[in-house]
Enzyme design. Structure first.
Site, PDB file in Angstrom:
ATOM      1  N   LYS A  82       0.544  -1.295   0.066  1.00  0.00           N
ATOM      2  CA  LYS A  82       0.188  -0.187  -0.216  1.00  0.00           C
ATOM      3  C   LYS A  82       1.066   1.378  -0.262  1.00  0.00           C
ATOM      4  O   LYS A  82       1.721   1.464   0.435  1.00  0.00           O
ATOM      5  CB  LYS A  82      -0.397   0.418   1.461  1.00  0.00           C
ATOM      6  CG  LYS A  82      -1.687   1.060   1.026  1.00  0.00           C
ATOM      7  CD  LYS A  82      -3.093   0.748   2.471  1.00  0.00           C
ATOM      8  CE  LYS A  82      -3.561   2.395   3.030  1.00  0.00           C
ATOM      9  NZ  LYS A  82      -5.011   1.597   3.958  1.00  0.00           N
ATOM     10  N   SER A 156      -9.742   1.783   2.857  1.00  0.00           N
ATOM     11  CA  SER A 156      -8.522   2.503   1.649  1.00  0.00           C
ATOM     12  C   SER A 156      -7.572   1.994   0.865  1.00  0.00           C
ATOM     13  O   SER A 156      -6.949   2.093   0.254  1.00  0.00           O
ATOM     14  CB  SER A 156      -7.708   3.924   2.611  1.00  0.00           C
ATOM     15  OG  SER A 156      -6.830   2.966   3.748  1.00  0.00           O
ATOM     16  N   SER A 180     -10.209  -0.277   6.831  1.00  0.00           N
ATOM     17  CA  SER A 180      -9.676  -0.157   5.177  1.00  0.00           C
ATOM     18  C   SER A 180      -8.526  -1.647   5.119  1.00  0.00           C
ATOM     19  O   SER A 180      -8.557  -1.705   4.045  1.00  0.00           O
ATOM     20  CB  SER A 180      -8.183   0.911   5.723  1.00  0.00           C
ATOM     21  OG  SER A 180      -8.948   1.557   5.687  1.00  0.00           O
TER      22      SER A 180
END
Length: 607
Positions: A82, A156, A180
């Site tokens: 990420k 996210s 997330s």
């Protein structure tokens, strides 16, 4: 919903290691296939930075040229990270180009994967500044769920979920502050696990809320989560929240807490409510017992996250950027940040006191259950729906996830069927802090995986078995330590054929067992039984290069034993190590060494 849409998984980590073992694949062929897959989809919102073909080929070739590839537990496994986590030499952007910087060092959690032989292939997309659960809060291409029909990807950690669901990589590193790592897993039909806070170092992660942030994992199977987590889980003295992992699940009966259906909210989505009910009805068929639990203390804690001063914690990292470059921030994220400025110190202490009371109430509930299962999400949304009402939609997406880190829980989202119109349903298995192994055991049952169960944790009244492979073998120099502690030998046996025996050091060498993904051998060992209280004495006498870990024996049992320390496994401290597995055990190696010495001495006398 088109029933043909959904995840298209590639090989798992375990399957890829097997393919390397048989020669069906090589790291070079795997990274080439990744490059082809990423290029064929173009900019679909999965990746922000993709490592180039030439660089990936060089990384694969370097692995293939190693003389010890079998010692690397993640040899040749591609993975994404990420884009809020540092990887040296690659931009960390948080989906905000004006915030971007290029770090000189790699986050320890990612470095552990690289040291284990995994191949970094790129940085995945996210809601800007990791603020959101829907995937639309980005200046880049808005990603969509693999189920199509303009469904949001979730966030996210949107790109990490998509990279796995598209079969481009077997696992991705993500994060989870408010859900997330679980919401996008639910919306893309994969497994998303938020370990207990502090088990994976967050050094090198740009914090959203530092007191709550977790580095997490996404994969298509629990087995892959286990394999990767074993590499990443380590205490980090630089991380103030770091702590050791909890005990392993030992096969005991599991009680699942289920909220009364009247406490569950599906926000008018009758089809999702029906899908969840159907998934709940199957739980007893997995050998799980159920009990009713009160969900309200959990939900009350969750309401504090975005309706309380924890929003202000994001400003610890981003307040200066908000002041200097407000127009560089996506409008809805900017409004959330600005909202954090209205909270006072009094508000913070008031919320902390409220949270502590809720934690106490929740702690009492764990006495009647081992895990709790709720929906991961109560409904789904399309991209236009979220863009039209971003705050309300996001709040609904986090209804069952917001409380996780505030209450110091561990949780994993697993696929659990579909609604009648083909949308994915997901169950979330939640446990108290450090109950990670039990949570994963339940998750594995739900998705039909078999998982090794550890032996029960020893008590003062029960003896403990320990496997020895070197100096503690009967007749060897340290065997007296076991005898003095009241030990008796249970059996002479061998490990499963998945180990190497290493000679560590040259002067007074120490033998050590190392489990390897392929190319292993069955090593001769002994199983000893000692009073449980003696375990602490043995642990205190461990050589620096050894640790106590689990050893898989030929009969399938999983027993405590002496294994190589992490510094030996990764080569972090440059130990002088030789693989002596060809001898089948330490005694045979010692005899061969002694014979070689005797022959050499005799030759000198003759000459």
């Amino acid at each position: 919903m088109n029933p043909g849409t959904g995840p298209t998984f590639g090989p798992t980590v375990a399957e890829m290691l097997q393919a390397y073992r048989t020669g069906a694949k090589t790291p070079s062929s795997v990274v080439e296939a990744f490059s082809d897959a990423a290029e064929s989809r173009g900019d679909d919102g999965t990746w922000i930075t993709v490592v180039g073909r030439a660089e990936l080929s060089a990384a694969a070739a370097a692995l293939e040229a190693r003389t010890d590839p079998l010692s690397l537990p993640l040899f040749g496994i591609p993975f994404g990270v990420k884009d809020s986590i540092d990887v040296a030499g690659y931009p960390t952007t948080l989906a905000c180009p004006d915030y971007a910087y290029t770090p000189d060092s790699t986050a320890p959690a990612v470095q552990a994967l690289l040291d284990a032989g995994a191949i970094f292939v790129g940085k995945t997309s996210l809601d800007q500044f990791a603020t959101g659960l829907n995937g639309t809060r980005t200046p880049h291409t808005v990603p969509r769920s693999v189920y199509g029909n303009d469904m949001i990807s979730g966030g996210s950690s949107s790109g990490s979920a998509l990279a796995v669901a598209l079969g481009q990589v077997p696992f991705c590193v993500a994060t989870d502050t408010a859900g997330s790592g679980r919401v996008p897993a639910a919306l893309n039909g994969i497994v998303g696990w938020k370990p207990s806070r502090g088990l994976i170092s967050t050094i090198g992660l740009v914090p959203a809320c530092k007191s709550l942030d977790c580095i997490t994992l996404m994969a298509s199977s629990v087995e892959d989560l286990d394999l990767v987590f074993d590499v990443m889980c380590r205490e980090d003295p630089e991380d103030g929240w770091s702590r050791p992992r909890g005990g392993r699940y030992d096969g005991r009966e599991i009680t699942v807490g289920l909220p009364d259906p009247t406490q569950l909210d599906f926000f008018g989505d009758v089809a999702m409510a029906d899908a969840h009910s159907a998934a709940r009805e199957l739980l007893p068929t997995y050998g799980l017992h159920t009990a009713t639990v009160d969900l309200m203390p959990f939900l009350d804690a969750g309401s504090l996250l975005y309706q309380g001063p924890w929003v202000a914690e994001r400003l610890v990292e981003f307040d200066e950027f908000l002041t200097e470059k407000p127009d560089s921030i996506v409008p809805v994220v900017r409004e959330i940040f600005l909202g954090g400025r209205r909270y006072s110190a009094v508000d913070a202490f008031r919320a902390l006191q409220t949270l502590q009371q809720l934690r106490a109430r929740v702690a009492q509930l764990w006495s009647s259950m081992d895990v709790m299962i709720v929906p991961t999400i109560g409904t789904t949304f399309t991209v236009p729906e979220v863009l039209a009402d971003p705050i309300a939609c996001n709040t609904k997406l986090g209804h069952y996830t917001h409380f996780g880190n505030l209450l110091d829980l561990t949780a994993v989202a697993v696929p659990a069927g579909f609604t009648e119109d083909g949308r994915p349903a997901s169950l979330m298995v939640i446990g108290p802090a450090l109950a990670d192994d039990t949570v994963l055991a339940v998750a594995a049952r739900i998705i039909g995986e078999r998982r090794i169960v550890s032996a029960p944790t020893p008590t003062e009244e029960s003896p403990v078995d320990i496997v020895v492979a070197g100096h503690h073998l009967s007749g060897e120099r340290a065997n007296s330590q076991l005898l003095e502690l009241g030990g008796t030998m249970v059996e002479a046996t061998t490990t499963a054929p998945t180990y190497t025996l290493l000679r560590i050091g040259t002067t007074d060498p120490t033998p050590g067992l190392l489990r390897v993904p392929f190319g292993g051998s069955a090593i001769h060992v002994e199983r000893w039984r000692l009073p449980a209280a003696s375990l602490a004495v043995l642990a205190g006498r461990l050589p620096a290069v050894l640790a106590l870990g689990r050893v898989l024996l030929a009969d399938g049992s999983d027993v405590l034993g002496y294994v190589c320390d992490a510094t030996v496994q990764t080569g972090a401290e440059g130990h002088d190590v030789d693989d002596i597995s060809e001898f089948g055990g330490w005694r045979a190696y010692s005899r061969a060494l002694s014979s070689e010495y005797d022959t050499s001495t005799a030759a000198q006398e003759i000459s």
